[in-house]
Design an enzyme around this catalytic site. Structure first.
Site, PDB file in Angstrom:
ATOM      1  N   HIS A  54     -10.059  -1.178 -13.270  1.00  0.00           N
ATOM      2  CA  HIS A  54      -9.178  -2.230 -12.763  1.00  0.00           C
ATOM      3  C   HIS A  54      -8.942  -3.373 -13.745  1.00  0.00           C
ATOM      4  CE1 HIS A  54      -9.980  -1.151  -8.219  1.00  0.00           C
ATOM      5  NE2 HIS A  54      -9.559  -0.120  -8.934  1.00  0.00           N
ATOM      6  N   ASP A  98     -12.325  10.764  -9.327  1.00  0.00           N
ATOM      7  CA  ASP A  98     -11.837   9.389  -9.383  1.00  0.00           C
ATOM      8  C   ASP A  98     -12.957   8.441  -9.803  1.00  0.00           C
ATOM      9  OD1 ASP A  98     -10.244   7.148  -9.155  1.00  0.00           O
ATOM     10  OD2 ASP A  98     -10.425   7.000  -6.990  1.00  0.00           O
ATOM     11  N   HIS A 130      -5.752  10.441  -8.167  1.00  0.00           N
ATOM     12  CA  HIS A 130      -4.573   9.665  -7.774  1.00  0.00           C
ATOM     13  C   HIS A 130      -3.714   9.313  -8.983  1.00  0.00           C
ATOM     14  CE1 HIS A 130      -6.262   5.624  -8.844  1.00  0.00           C
ATOM     15  NE2 HIS A 130      -7.403   6.112  -8.410  1.00  0.00           N
ATOM     16  N   GLU A 160      -3.346   5.538  -3.787  1.00  0.00           N
ATOM     17  CA  GLU A 160      -4.776   5.375  -3.499  1.00  0.00           C
ATOM     18  C   GLU A 160      -5.222   3.934  -3.671  1.00  0.00           C
ATOM     19  OE1 GLU A 160      -9.101   5.118  -4.319  1.00  0.00           O
ATOM     20  OE2 GLU A 160      -7.436   4.575  -5.644  1.00  0.00           O
ATOM     21  N   GLU A 161      -4.726   3.263  -4.705  1.00  0.00           N
ATOM     22  CA  GLU A 161      -5.178   1.910  -4.979  1.00  0.00           C
ATOM     23  C   GLU A 161      -4.696   0.908  -3.930  1.00  0.00           C
ATOM     24  OE1 GLU A 161      -7.385   1.369  -6.962  1.00  0.00           O
ATOM     25  OE2 GLU A 161      -7.224   2.522  -8.810  1.00  0.00           O
ATOM     26  N   ASP A 206      -8.771   5.316 -14.566  1.00  0.00           N
ATOM     27  CA  ASP A 206      -8.553   5.160 -13.118  1.00  0.00           C
ATOM     28  C   ASP A 206      -7.058   5.240 -12.822  1.00  0.00           C
ATOM     29  OD1 ASP A 206      -9.035   4.655 -10.450  1.00  0.00           O
ATOM     30  OD2 ASP A 206      -9.163   2.482 -10.710  1.00  0.00           O
TER      31      ASP A 206
END
Length: 464
Positions: A429, A355, A281, A327-328, A293
């Site tokens: 994150h 991912d 992503h 995606e997130e 990420d």
């Protein structure tokens, strides 16, 4: 005579199999040599992280990433490069969040970050007494009388007994994505959630939270693991006066905006209407650069096609690299890709999602894999992948972007790239997800391992 023919047939099969194994072995060596000597994914990742940076879905930076990614694919001379329109989530964080533990006259600043999709606090912030819980089920046990008017503090840590840290993330994750909605039903005024990591640090880990469509929406934030431990200890040791928590955040959810998946492909020489895809992503959270990420995932995906082109390989089936958007925040890019695949009657053979960070590759997981399938794929391919330490072929997850294909393309094999998992959730994150925390060789080995698996699928199929 019949017995002799049978022996001859078996001998012929054995020779043919050995010849194919030799050809495959040479091709895999060629793939790894190309990547380890001439690899470009690390330098491409540097540009994505340092020249573009965070790529929150719906943001101006996400659009910059789309435009640059399309040009990158075009520069490699793929047979086709195109964009797929998708209306995506547009949530904005606003001003930096403020969090404090309040102990009488004493105020202790703590590190927090609003959860993606959360609503804001009142303009002056929100202050209330705190109730600590360790599961969603505990809310029901406590009931409205104990929870109403309070800030619920979800403090369930990672279970350290899991060797694969993604399993620990999975078992702790419900408090983040469902905690606010669940607490609101019992009258809570806000939620703070222990960051989803085993690491004890002062970096809050953001991520998405979800609300019920017809439910009350209360503000939700992640709190760093150091601050979570501090708050928990204070609640345990000091009952009176009541410990309170204050937080202020100005995030908001705006209407969906137009964005794009970025797709590049090499046409198949025999089956151009059959597809094998590899993707990650392009969007990321906004606390850092989205390096692991999922900058590593998208840069590895385009590198797979570059490697195959550079080695002169002509695939039988069409090979695609797909950079999914959103995606997130909602997965709308992955859903749109599956929708268009169905509308265009595209037959997808396999899809690989990367991912889980750009760490040392260990192997691949296969969704809904039967024992017979796993036995067959390991018998045929584990020996080929073993020299490169990517031979762990197991049942498991594929990825949230490609899972949409399962409903629209029955028979597709969904595959997850599985790198070493031990460091991922220290970075995932957080403000620490920056280019400097990616290792060049690990990133390149991952790209080569996926190119190798795609070559094997393209040559031999997946009928085990």
């Amino acid at each position: 005579m019949k017995f002799k023919l049978t022996l001859f047939s078996l001998l012929s099969i054995s020779i043919a199999t050995a010849s194919a194994q030799s050809t495959d072995s040479l091709m895999l060596r060629k793939i790894y040599d190309e990547e380890l000597v001439n690899g470009q994914c690390y330098q491409n990742l540097h540009y994505l992280c340092k020249n573009i940076g965070q790529r929150l879905s719906g943001s101006a930076n996400a659009q910059k990433a789309v435009d640059w990614s399309k040009k990158l694919m075009e520069s490699y001379g793929f047979d086709r490069v195109f964009l797929q329109e998708a209306m995506v989530t547009h949530w904005v964080r606003g001003e930096k969040e403020v969090g404090k533990i309040i102990d009488g006259e004493k105020q202790i600043p703590v590190a927090i970050a609003a959860l993606g999709g959360s609503v804001a606090t009142p303009a002056g912030g929100l202050s209330a007494s705190v109730i600590e819980v360790h599961s969603l089920g505990e809310l029901k046990d406590l009931g409205e009388a104990a929870i109403k008017g309070k800030i619920v503090f979800f403090n369930r840590p990672f279970d350290p007994r899991f060797i694969e840290t993604g399993s620990a993330y999975g078992t702790a994750g419900d408090q983040r994505f469902a905690g606010a909605a669940a607490a609101a039903k019992f009258g809570a005024v806000g939620v703070i959630v222990r960051s989803l990591t085993e690491s004890i640090d002062n970096y809050p880990h953001t991520g998405t939270t979800r609300y019920d469509a017809d439910g009350v929406k209360i503000p939700a934030a992640a709190i760093s693991t150091m601050a979570a431990n501090q708050l928990s200890n204070m609640l345990r040791l000091k009952k009176l006066p009541v410990i309170k928590f204050y937080f202020k955040q100005s995030c908001q959810l705006l209407p969906d905006v137009l964005s794009y998946n970025v797709v590049g492909e090499i046409k198949g020489s025999e089956n151009p209407n059959k597809y094998i895809i590899v993707g990650g992503h392009l969007d990321s959270w906004d606390l850092a650069e989205g390096a692991h990420d999922d900058g590593t995932g998208v840069m590895q995906s385009v590198e797979v096609l570059r490697i195959l082109n550079a080695t002169g390989y002509k695939p039988k089936n069409t090979i695609r690299a797909v950079f999914f958007m959103d995606e997130e925040s909602g997965g709308k890019g992955g859903a749109k890709y599956a929708e268009l695949a169905k509308a265009n009657n595209e037959e997808h053979i396999a899809a690989i999602e990367t991912d889980e960070g750009g760490f040392t590759p260990r192997g691949f997981s296969f969704v809904d894999a039967s024992p017979a399938f796993l036995k067959g794929i390991n018998k045929n391919w584990s020996t080929l992948l073993a020299p490169y330490e990517s031979d762990r072929l197991v049942a498991g997850g594929g990825g949230s972007d490609i899972e949409h294909l399962k409903a629209t393309r029955p028979g597709i094999v969904l595959i997850g790239f599985r790198p070493d998992s031990q460091r991922y959730f220290d970075i995932h994150h957080t403000p620490n997800d920056v280019f400097e925390n990616v290792n060049k060789r690990e990133l390149e080995l991952g790209a080569a391992s996926m190119a190798s698996l795609i070559y094997l699928i393209d040559q031999h199929g997946l009928n085990f």
